[in-house]
Structures are given as structure tokens and as C-alpha cells.
Design a protein around this motif. Structure first.
Motif, PDB file in Angstrom:
ATOM      1  N   MET A   1      15.330  11.382  14.033  1.00  0.00           N
ATOM      2  CA  MET A   1      15.787  10.048  13.800  1.00  0.00           C
ATOM      3  C   MET A   1      15.644   9.400  15.179  1.00  0.00           C
ATOM      4  SD  MET A   1      19.054   9.537  11.368  1.00  0.00           S
ATOM      5  CE  MET A   1      20.054  10.829  12.013  1.00  0.00           C
ATOM      6  N   GLU A   2      15.034   8.241  14.919  1.00  0.00           N
ATOM      7  CA  GLU A   2      14.717   7.253  16.138  1.00  0.00           C
ATOM      8  C   GLU A   2      15.989   6.661  16.692  1.00  0.00           C
ATOM      9  OE1 GLU A   2      13.071   3.321  16.003  1.00  0.00           O
ATOM     10  OE2 GLU A   2      12.914   3.827  13.577  1.00  0.00           O
ATOM     11  N   THR A   3      16.252   6.307  17.780  1.00  0.00           N
ATOM     12  CA  THR A   3      17.354   5.427  18.676  1.00  0.00           C
ATOM     13  C   THR A   3      17.474   4.172  18.234  1.00  0.00           C
ATOM     14  OG1 THR A   3      17.427   7.297  20.282  1.00  0.00           O
ATOM     15  CG2 THR A   3      18.635   5.531  20.670  1.00  0.00           C
ATOM     16  N   ILE A   4      18.485   3.756  17.870  1.00  0.00           N
ATOM     17  CA  ILE A   4      18.666   2.333  17.553  1.00  0.00           C
ATOM     18  C   ILE A   4      19.386   1.583  18.858  1.00  0.00           C
ATOM     19  CG2 ILE A   4      20.751   2.247  16.319  1.00  0.00           C
ATOM     20  CD1 ILE A   4      19.645  -0.344  14.788  1.00  0.00           C
ATOM     21  N   LEU A   5      20.307   2.339  19.406  1.00  0.00           N
ATOM     22  CA  LEU A   5      21.047   1.607  20.394  1.00  0.00           C
ATOM     23  C   LEU A   5      21.189   2.690  21.681  1.00  0.00           C
ATOM     24  CD1 LEU A   5      23.132  -0.332  21.815  1.00  0.00           C
ATOM     25  CD2 LEU A   5      24.954   1.014  20.666  1.00  0.00           C
ATOM     26  N   GLU A   6      20.862   2.083  22.828  1.00  0.00           N
ATOM     27  CA  GLU A   6      21.001   3.117  24.044  1.00  0.00           C
ATOM     28  C   GLU A   6      21.791   2.333  24.908  1.00  0.00           C
ATOM     29  OE1 GLU A   6      18.309   6.195  24.552  1.00  0.00           O
ATOM     30  OE2 GLU A   6      20.194   6.696  25.586  1.00  0.00           O
ATOM     31  N   MET A   7      23.008   2.766  25.622  1.00  0.00           N
ATOM     32  CA  MET A   7      23.775   2.419  26.384  1.00  0.00           C
ATOM     33  C   MET A   7      23.719   3.092  27.650  1.00  0.00           C
ATOM     34  SD  MET A   7      27.052   0.582  24.519  1.00  0.00           S
ATOM     35  CE  MET A   7      27.655  -0.742  25.618  1.00  0.00           C
ATOM     36  N   ARG A   8      23.172   2.810  28.935  1.00  0.00           N
ATOM     37  CA  ARG A   8      23.030   3.656  29.869  1.00  0.00           C
ATOM     38  C   ARG A   8      23.924   2.937  31.158  1.00  0.00           C
ATOM     39  NH1 ARG A   8      16.868   2.498  29.766  1.00  0.00           N
ATOM     40  NH2 ARG A   8      16.385   3.469  27.599  1.00  0.00           N
ATOM     41  N   GLY A   9      24.685   3.924  31.472  1.00  0.00           N
ATOM     42  CA  GLY A   9      25.334   3.946  32.923  1.00  0.00           C
ATOM     43  C   GLY A   9      26.054   2.796  32.915  1.00  0.00           C
ATOM     44  N   ILE A  10      26.849   2.424  31.951  1.00  0.00           N
ATOM     45  CA  ILE A  10      27.853   1.171  32.011  1.00  0.00           C
ATOM     46  C   ILE A  10      29.088   1.419  32.669  1.00  0.00           C
ATOM     47  CG2 ILE A  10      29.109  -0.437  30.431  1.00  0.00           C
ATOM     48  CD1 ILE A  10      26.307  -0.467  29.701  1.00  0.00           C
ATOM     49  N   THR A  11      29.115   0.515  33.521  1.00  0.00           N
ATOM     50  CA  THR A  11      30.514   0.454  34.531  1.00  0.00           C
ATOM     51  C   THR A  11      31.231  -0.774  34.438  1.00  0.00           C
ATOM     52  OG1 THR A  11      29.597   2.254  35.991  1.00  0.00           O
ATOM     53  CG2 THR A  11      31.489   0.870  36.750  1.00  0.00           C
ATOM     54  N   LYS A  12      32.292  -0.766  33.942  1.00  0.00           N
ATOM     55  CA  LYS A  12      32.923  -2.098  33.935  1.00  0.00           C
ATOM     56  C   LYS A  12      34.481  -1.953  34.704  1.00  0.00           C
ATOM     57  CE  LYS A  12      34.824  -6.148  32.265  1.00  0.00           C
ATOM     58  NZ  LYS A  12      34.403  -7.189  32.998  1.00  0.00           N
ATOM     59  N   ALA A  13      34.692  -2.745  35.634  1.00  0.00           N
ATOM     60  CA  ALA A  13      35.915  -2.677  36.336  1.00  0.00           C
ATOM     61  C   ALA A  13      36.750  -3.933  36.356  1.00  0.00           C
ATOM     62  CB  ALA A  13      35.561  -2.453  37.711  1.00  0.00           C
ATOM     63  N   PHE A  14      38.004  -3.901  35.974  1.00  0.00           N
ATOM     64  CA  PHE A  14      38.879  -4.751  36.209  1.00  0.00           C
ATOM     65  C   PHE A  14      39.902  -4.885  37.472  1.00  0.00           C
ATOM     66  CE2 PHE A  14      38.510  -3.873  31.667  1.00  0.00           C
ATOM     67  CZ  PHE A  14      38.249  -5.064  31.224  1.00  0.00           C
ATOM     68  N   PRO A  15      40.458  -5.806  37.923  1.00  0.00           N
ATOM     69  CA  PRO A  15      41.122  -5.787  39.146  1.00  0.00           C
ATOM     70  C   PRO A  15      42.080  -4.540  38.950  1.00  0.00           C
ATOM     71  CG  PRO A  15      41.200  -8.010  38.201  1.00  0.00           C
ATOM     72  CD  PRO A  15      40.360  -7.310  37.264  1.00  0.00           C
TER      73      PRO A  15
END
Lengths: 399, 511
Positions: free
Chosen positions: B1-15
Motif C-alpha cells: 500500500m502506498e503512503t498517504i501521510l508522512e510526518m518526519r522528525g516533528i518537534t514542538k516545544a512549549f515554554p
């Protein structure tokens, strides 16, 4: 920059000073705005603005707005609004005239009755707002119509006056010349300087205490600059007024009210609770605060102060007219918002509201001297209000 | 199956917090991809990054959707691509009809004039697709939560959804509604719609998921292929990531005499006045005891607690309450506080804190008299009190002058706790005290609870997380539909026993 050589401590101190100034931009901003506006008109009017006679007039003209702004501040901080204050002010003035002029009631008794009646009006409106949760905008909009109508009815459409001279003294009397020196009025000067010294002394004491507790935030330079300006302004103003006819009685009343309500809002549990209600009513209620009662009391207080303003206004004009108080609510509310209060409640200071009232007052006065038409005056005042609030919102969003 | 979504190396910082740390997620076209993890593991944050709630630039990493790198600047942007998120709190306008809600902001209109025939026709078709038998004109307020959920999905379908994200869709649904929803998801999958399902109900995930990604403390721990069925134990191991034993502080309870007793307490629903939100409830609490109230969402536990605390919830409240054997009047919040009660709300932002005010102002709010003389606040004392609690329960902040709004969830919770500790109650009711806070802060809250009990206070903990209740309480009551349906010592309690008490009460009700 030459700063870099001046040692790290001064650099750090300066930086923290700047940060403090930025965080408290609102507080200093409004004071600076008032000074700038006064300087502008002083210059533009060729020095008329701060002539003793004009300064005295300025105080007299704005006293009732200032007094109502102090009450309105509590109402707005609690998260409400009172649109009826102009009408109540006019109605109480009319009531005073009818009692004193037509029924020959003693003016002291009449004044006390009028204040009580103002408080009762506030109670009647506050009752529906606090205990039945009818929006204050609607209740006081109704009150605005009702008391405008009642004032008209009470006066039968006529102007009633003049008042006995003793009553007029409330608004147009001056601190007596106790020392008999003539001009300048020494007692006025003493009161003015005393007030300024007291204020600085209190500030110094407060600062010492903060220092002892390690909660000191305001940098020393700013502290000195702020109080130096306030001290010089107070002394200079009282000297100016002393060299005319002395401090107006109204000035004393106003100063006492400002001091009292500043104390109530800053230092007393009741003030703390009103801010909590405006900040988050549900949380306040769940913390055991009797939110209904405090909102009710804020309106009672507002009614009483509107009554006081009505007495002063009637005494100043020396007559009660059906048109008295018309549109005052707009100036009062504008003053509170220019002074940094938030529409949502929970934010605002008494001093801010007073400065806001004087910004409006100086602009009215200055523009009138300059001969700016009433049309432009309204436009400019509207834009100043808008600008002040935009500045607030921008300042808040910037974090 | 093919990939529809790829999230790569997501970094999210809050204070102060790194909510996501280098997370990668890969979703195949036409699958149901489950995202699991404890509260605060970063599931919702990851989906907010995906849907543009946190716009490009506020996070690090890359989103590839349908083979192209995307930088969404807002929800409208991601919706245009067919990525639609249905939040836990439904976003419908109650007083508008189903049809109006579905086409809100996307009306079938020409030149600004709405074509109602077309709207209703298309709504009817969408409702048929999600299996909801209601008229398009029905107002949403008349629908139950399960049906509202279906309206949300119909709304998503109307926007030609390609990737549907559901955040805890079944958390407030009963079992049959949940099953219907899960069946619908499978049906949509068969029609080529990819979904991401966030849930903490592993049994439901086992029914529908093709792939499971486990998040823990802001990192993606594992991705498990469920083609051969899901290994629930493995998922749990990955979720928790440590032995369960040290999630709760050790305790040695010393339980004394009965302190608080409630008899036949009943409260009616404030709007639906024919419904009992709390139905003839009796319970007792002993000195030094930590009591747990278990139950499903909407079981009436919060309603019970708030109706006891100064009638802050409900109407027509009846029943009696006793503190140390003496009958007490709890009819207003000040009276309840005077009787020795405190209630730490589950909704700290809207009911617990004055957010714009400082820690210093929030802490003494429930007991201002203690820091005031003749109505004048003693500011040194106030500062000292705030400072003391900040240190004692470790509220992490720059100083007591920091506004509550700028604190993390766990520290906000501690400020609310500090407020009530300063009011010095004998009986402390904690409603979902660890909701939405990270694992470390949870442990600290548990420790505070233990220490309070050890100091002779009596506590009631309301929680929807059964392991938590099993870990920190001495005795459990089970509530369902406003009634107490079970009571057991925690030592003998298991998740199965609690669930069976609930299910048995459902059975008894049907008879």
C-alpha cells in the motif's frame, strides 16, 4: 556601543530596567500620554492651559467625571457596565434642586438624602444584575431611560435654581485662607505639598518593604523618575491653584475618594475579590466568594457616586436642568477604558481611570481654548479612545 | 500500500515542555491508523501540528501529504487538502439544524443566497451514508452525543475528506453508539477514506485498527502492524514504558473514625429537570482515608461533588451530610468551606483559577481572611504564604508574581491545590486531579495526596483512570448514572470488578 565597557552589572541592570518598562508599558504609557497631551496643549495654547484660573477650571469641570470613573472602575473590573450614570447624575441633581429650592429642605440633610437615593437606585439596578443575572448592559440601559425621564418629570421640564450659597460651596468653594496671607493661599499650598510628601513617603515605605521581602521589581531609576514627576506635578499644581483662589473643595473630595478607592482595590480583601470575580467569576464563586453580593455592592457604590457627582454638577451650574448629565456615561466609560481597564473585567486601576478622565478633560479643555469645533472635538476624542484600546490589545497579544 | 501521510522528525516545544520530540508517523492510504499513549504523551499535539492548529514555523520537521511537502498555515489550509479533524469537544452550533451545521462556512449558495433544497438533499444523502436517521432540519441540540458525533463525520464527508482524524471519538459514547461508530469507520475505509483514530480504549482499537503507533512522553515509541491482530500487552508495555509499580508513591495508610458522611443525596439536572443527575447517593469517608470515585464519564461523580460543595451544581437538592457525626449545612460555598470541605475542580482553567492573575493572588483566594486584618490584606503575609506553597508543593515558576495563565497544566493544578490546602480543609475532594498533566507531575500530585492523608486529612479522588484509582486509594465507590452501584476496598478491586459493577447496574436498570 560604549555600554559594553561599563561593566556587566550596569548592563544587566539596564536590561532588567528595560524589561520592566516593557512589561509595565501600560502603566507608564498612560501617565506619559497625559503629560505629553498637557505639554502639547500648554504649548499650542500659548501657556493658557496651565494658567491658575484655567487649571482650577479644569479640576472643577472634570471632578464629577473623575468621581464617577472611580465607581465605574469597580463596576467594569467586576465584569459589568453602567450606562445609567449620566441619567442618575442628572436625576439626583434635579432631586436636590427640588428639595432644597422648592421644599426648603436643609442642604446638608438634602445632600445626605440624595446620596442615599443614589445608592438606592444603584441597589435597584444591581439587584436585577447580581441576583437575577439580567445583563447589566440592558438593566442600566433601561435605567438610563427611566432616570432621564424621571428627571424631566421632577423638574416639569423647567430649570430649577438658584441654590443657596452654602450649597454652592460644594462645587465652587475653595480651601479657606486660614493664615490670612492672601495670595498665594498658604493652606492650599500646605495641603498640596503635604499630599505630595505623603504619597512619596508611602511609596518609599512600600518599596522598602518590597526590598525586605525580595519582591522588588521596579528599577530604582524608574521609581525615582516616576515619583519625582508626580511630586513636582502635585506641588506645582497646588502652587498654581494657590496663587489663584486656592485648592477647590472638590479637589479635596476627589483626592480623598481616589486615595480611598485605591486603597480598597489594592489592599482590601473586598477589592481583591472584585478583581477575582471579573477575572473568573465561576472560579471566584467556587472559592467561596459571594459574587452576587459584591456585584450588587459595586452597583450600590456606583449609584452613590453618581449621586455625589449629580450634587456637585448641580451646585456648579447653580441650577438643575433637565439636560444635566446628558452623555456623561460616555465620558466616564471612556475614561475607564483609556485608563487600561478591560471590557472582559478583572483588569484596571483606579489611578488609571483617573488619569484617563484627565486625558479626556485636558483634551476637552485644550481644544475649546484652541477654538476647535465641537464636531472635531468628538472625532478626536473618539479616535483617542480607540487608539488607547488598540494599544492595550496589541500590547497584550504581543505577550 | 502506498503512503498517504508522512510526518518526519516533528518537534514542538512549549515554554518549559517539549511536547513532541522528533516524532515520525507514516500512514498508509486506506487504513485505520490508531494513535495511542497516556495523557500528555503528545497525541493531540501531533494532530494539531498536522491540521495546522500550530502553523508551519511553530514546529520543526516536515509533513508530506500525498507525496508533496506541505506547510499548513491554519485549519482552513489543511481542510482544503482533505485533512479533517474531529475534536473531542464537538464543534457544532447547538441551535442550528443538522443541515446548517454540516454546511456551515461551506454553504450551498449562489451569489450568497442559500439553496435550501440543495442543502437538504445533500444533507439527507450524507446522513444516509453515516447511517443517521434524522431529518436535516432537526436542531443539533436535540441529538444525543453519539448522533452529534455522526453529524460531525457527515460534515467531514461533505468536505470530501481524504484523511479523517478522530480525537477520542468514543470517550463520551455508550457501548452501542461506540460500536456503530467503529463500524462506520470500517465502512469508510472500504470506500477509500484513511483515518487516524486517537483513543485510549485498547479493546476498540483492537477491533478496527490496521496499524498502531504508540507515543510516550512526546516520542514515537513503536509502530505495530495489526494485520495479524493486535498484541494488547505489547501496546501497554510500550505505552507505559516502565514497570507499573513505581507510578505511584508507596503508602501506609492510617485510617481513623468516620469524618464525613452523606445520606440519600439527590440532585436534579439543572436543565433537564426530570432527570436525577445524582440519585439517592450515600457514602462515608474516614480520617486519613483516600476514597476513590470510579465510573464512566457522565456517571454523576462531578455532579455529586459539586452539589455537595455549596450546591454548585443541580437543583432541588435533597439529602443530609454529616461531619464528625454532626449534621452540616452545605447550602452555599462559604458554608461548605466552613464545614471543612474543599473541592478541587476538574476544570482548572474555567473553574479553578483566575488565569490572568499571579500565583500570589490565586493561592489565598479561598481564605483571604487568613492573610487580612479588618479587611486589609497583609501583603507580606500573602507573599510569604504564596512562597511557602510554591516551595512546598514545588510549583515551577519564575516567581510568585508569574500569572497562572503562563504555567504548564501540572503547575496550574498545583496552584489550585495550593489554594485549597491554604484553606485548610478537613475533607478534600479532588476531581480528576491529574487530567492532562505529564507523568512526572502526576507522581508529584499522588505524593501530595498521600502526604495529606498521612497528615490526617480525608480525601475523595474522582478519576476516570482506573489504574490511578487502584494505585492511590484505600477504598472505592463505583458510580453509574447518578447512583452508587458498588463499594469495595481497593486491595480487592480490579478493573474487571469495577466494570462489572457498572454493567450489572445497567442490567438491573433494564429489568
Amino acid at each position: 556601543m560604549s555600554d559594553t565597557t561599563a561593566g556587566t552589572t550596569t548592563g544587566a541592570a539596564r536590561q532588567s530596567g528595560m524589561r520592566f518598562l516593557r512589561d509595565n508599558l501600560r502603566e507608564y504609557g498612560i501617565l506619559i500620554a497625559l503629560i505629553a497631551i498637557m505639554a502639547f496643549f500648554q504649548f499650542a495654547t500659548g501657556g493658557i492651559l496651565l494658567k491658575p484660573v484655567n487649571l482650577t477650571n479644569l479640576i472643577l469641570q472634570n471632578s464629577y467625571i473623575v468621581i464617577m470613573a472611580v465607581g465605574m472602575l469597580l463596576v467594569i473590573v467586576a465584569g459589568h457596565i453602567d450606562l445609567s450614570v449620566g441619567s442618575v447624575c442628572g436625576f439626583i441633581g434635579a432631586l436636590a434642586a427640588v428639595m432644597i429650592v422648592q421644599w426648603n429642605v436643609n442642604f446638608v440633610l438634602a445632600s445626605i438624602l440624595c446620596l442615599a437615593f443614589g445608592a438606592a437606585i444603584g441597589a435597584a439596578q444591581g439587584y436585577w444584575i447580581a441576583y437575577h443575572r439580567i445583563p447589566s448592559f440592558i438593566v442600566t440601559l433601561a435605567g438610563m431611560l427611566v432616570f432621564k425621564g424621571l428627571a424631566l418629570w421632577l423638574l416639569a421640564g423647567q430649570s430649577v435654581g438658584p441654590f443657596p450659597p452654602t450649597f454652592q460651596l460644594i462645587a465652587s468653594g475653595f480651601v479657606p485662607d486660614l493664615f490670612g496671607v492672601g495670595k498665594p493661599n498658604v493652606l492650599s499650598l500646605v495641603v498640596g505639598v503635604g499630599l505630595a510628601v505623603l504619597m512619596v513617603a508611602l511609596a518609599v515605605r512600600n518599596r522598602r518593604r518590597q526590598q525586605a521581602n525580595g519582591t522588588l521589581e521596579e528599577p530604582f531609576g524608574l521609581f525615582v523618575a516616576k515619583y519625582a514627576i508626580i511630586f513636582v506635578a502635585l506641588v506645582y499644581m497646588s502652587w498654581l491653584m494657590a496663587s489663584f483662589r486656592g485648592l477647590p473643595n472638590v479637589f479635596i473630595v476627589m483626592a480623598l475618594l481616589i486615595a480611598l478607592y485605591s486603597f480598597v482595590t489594592n489592599r482590601m480583601t473586598i477589592g481583591r475579590r472584585i478583581y477575582a470575580i471579573g477575572g473568573n467569576e465561576k472560579a471566584a464563586k467556587l472559592s467561596g466568594i459571594r459574587t452576587e453580593r459584591l456585584v450588587f455592592l459595586a452597583f450600590v457604590n456606583m449609584g452613590m457616586l453618581a449621586g455625589l457627582a449629580g450634587l456637585i454638577f448641580a451646585a456648579r451650574l447653580n441650577t438643575a436642568t433637565p439636560k444635566a448629565g446628558l452623555g456623561f456615561e460616555l465620558d466616564v466609560i471612556a475614561a475607564v477604558f483609556i485608563g487600561g481597564a478591560s471590557m472582559a473585567g478583572g483588569v484596571g486601576t483606579v489611578i488609571g481611570a483617573v488619569i484617563g478622565a484627565f486625558i479626556m478633560g485636558v483634551m476637552n479643555n485644550g481644544m475649546s481654548i484652541l477654538g476647535v469645533g465641537i464636531d472635531y472635538q468628538q472625532v478626536i476624542k473618539g479616535l483617542v479612545l480607540l487608539a488607547a484600546v488598540i494599544f492595550d490589545v496589541y500590547n497584550k497579544n504581543r505577550g | 500500500m502506498e503512503t498517504i501521510l508522512e510526518m518526519r522528525g516533528i518537534t514542538k516545544a512549549f515554554p518549559g515542555v517539549r511536547a513532541l520530540d522528533n516524532v515520525s508517523l507514516s500512514v498508509k492510504r486506506g487504513e485505520i491508523h490508531a494513535l495511542v499513549g497516556e495523557n500528555g504523551a503528545g497525541k493531540s499535539t501531533l494532530m494539531k501540528v498536522l491540521s495546522g492548529v500550530y502553523p508551519a514555523g511553530q514546529y520543526e520537521g516536515e509533513i508530506v501529504f500525498d507525496g508533496k511537502v506541505k506547510a499548513f498555515s491554519g485549519i482552513a489550509d489543511s481542510e482544503r487538502e482533505g485533512i479533517i479533524i474531529i475534536h473531542q469537544e464537538l464543534a457544532l452550533v447547538p441551535l442550528l439544524s443538522i443541515a446548517e451545521n454540516i454546511f456551515l462556512g461551506n454553504e450551498c449558495a449562489r451569489g450568497g443566497i442559500i439553496d435550501w433544497d440543495e442543502t437538504n438533499r445533500r444533507t439527507a444523502a450524507l446522513l444516509a451514508r453515516v447511517g443517521l436517521k434524522e431529518r436535516p432540519e432537526t436542531k443539533v441540540t436535540h441529538l444525543g452525543v453519539g448522533k452529534q458525533q455522526l453529524v460531525e463525520i457527515a460534515k467531514a464527508l461533505s468536505k470530501e475528506v481524504r484523511l479523517l482524524i478522530l480525537d477520542e471519538p468514543t470517550s463520551s459514547l455508550n457501548e452501542s453508539d461506540s460500536d456503530a461508530l467503529l463500524e462506520l469507520l470500517k465502512e469508510l475505509r472500504d470506500h477509500g477514506i484513511t483515518s487516524i483514530l486517537i483513543s485510549h480504549k485498547l479493546n476498540e482499537i483492537a477491533k478496527v485498527a490496521d496499524t498502531v503507533t504508540v507515543l510516550r512522553d512526546g516520542t514515537a515509541v513503536s509502530t505495530i502492524d495489526c494485520a495479524m491482530g493486535m498484541d494488547e500487552d505489547q501496546v501497554i508495555r510500550d505505552m507505559v514504558g516502565r514497570p507499573l509499580a513505581d507510578r505511584y508513591p508507596p503508602r501506609s495508610p492510617k485510617i481513623g473514625a468516620t469524618v464525613f458522611e452523606v445520606r440519600n443525596w439527590t440532585a436534579w439536572h439543572p436543565i433537564d429537570r426530570h432527570r436525577k443527575a445524582v440519585d439517592n447517593v450515600s457514602f462515608s469517608l474516614r480520617e486519613g482515608e483516600v476514597l476513590g470515585f470510579a465510573g464512566l464519564m457522565g456517571a454523576g461523580r462531578t455532579e455529586l461533588a459539586m452539589s455537595l460543595f455549596g450546591r454548585s451544581y443541580g437543583v432541588g437538592i435533597e439529602g443530609e451530610a454529616f461531619v464528625r457525626g454532626r449534621k452540616v449545612d452545605l447550602s452555599s460555598v462559604p458554608r461548605a468551606i466552613a464545614a471543612g470541605l474543599a473541592y478541587v475542580t476538574e476544570d482548572r482553567k474555567s473553574l479553578g483559577l483566575v488565569l490572568d492573575q499571579t500565583i500570589r493572588n490565586n493561592v489565598p483566594l479561598a481564605n483571604l481572611e487568613a492573610i487580612a486584618k479588618a479587611g486589609v490584606v497583609d501583603r507580606e503575609k500573602e507573599g510569604a504564604v504564596a512562597e511557602e506553597y510554591r516551595r512546598r508543593i514545588r510549583i515551577r515558576s519564575s516567581s510568585i508574581e508569574q500569572a497562572a495563565v503562563n504555567l504548564s497544566g501540572g503547575n496550574q493544578q498545583k496552584v489550585v491545590l495550593a489554594k485549597w490546602l491554604f484553606a485548610d480543609p478537613e475533607i478534600l475532594i479532588l476531581d480528576e486531579p491529574t487530567r492532562g498533566i505529564d507523568v512526572g507531575a502526576k507522581f508529584e500530585i499522588y505524593t501530595i495526596i498521600r502526604d495529606l492523608a498521612a497528615a490526617g486529612k480525608s480525601l475523595i479522588v474522582i478519576s476516570s483512570e482506573l489504574p490511578e484509582l487502584l494505585g492511590i486509594t484505600d477504598r472505592l465507590y463505583v458510580m453509574n448514572r447518578g447512583r452508587m452501584v458498588g463499594e469495595m476496598p481497593t486491595a480487592e478491586a480490579t478493573q474487571e470488578k469495577i466494570m462489572s459493577a457498572i454493567i450489572r447496574s445497567e442490567g438491573a436498570r433494564d429489568v
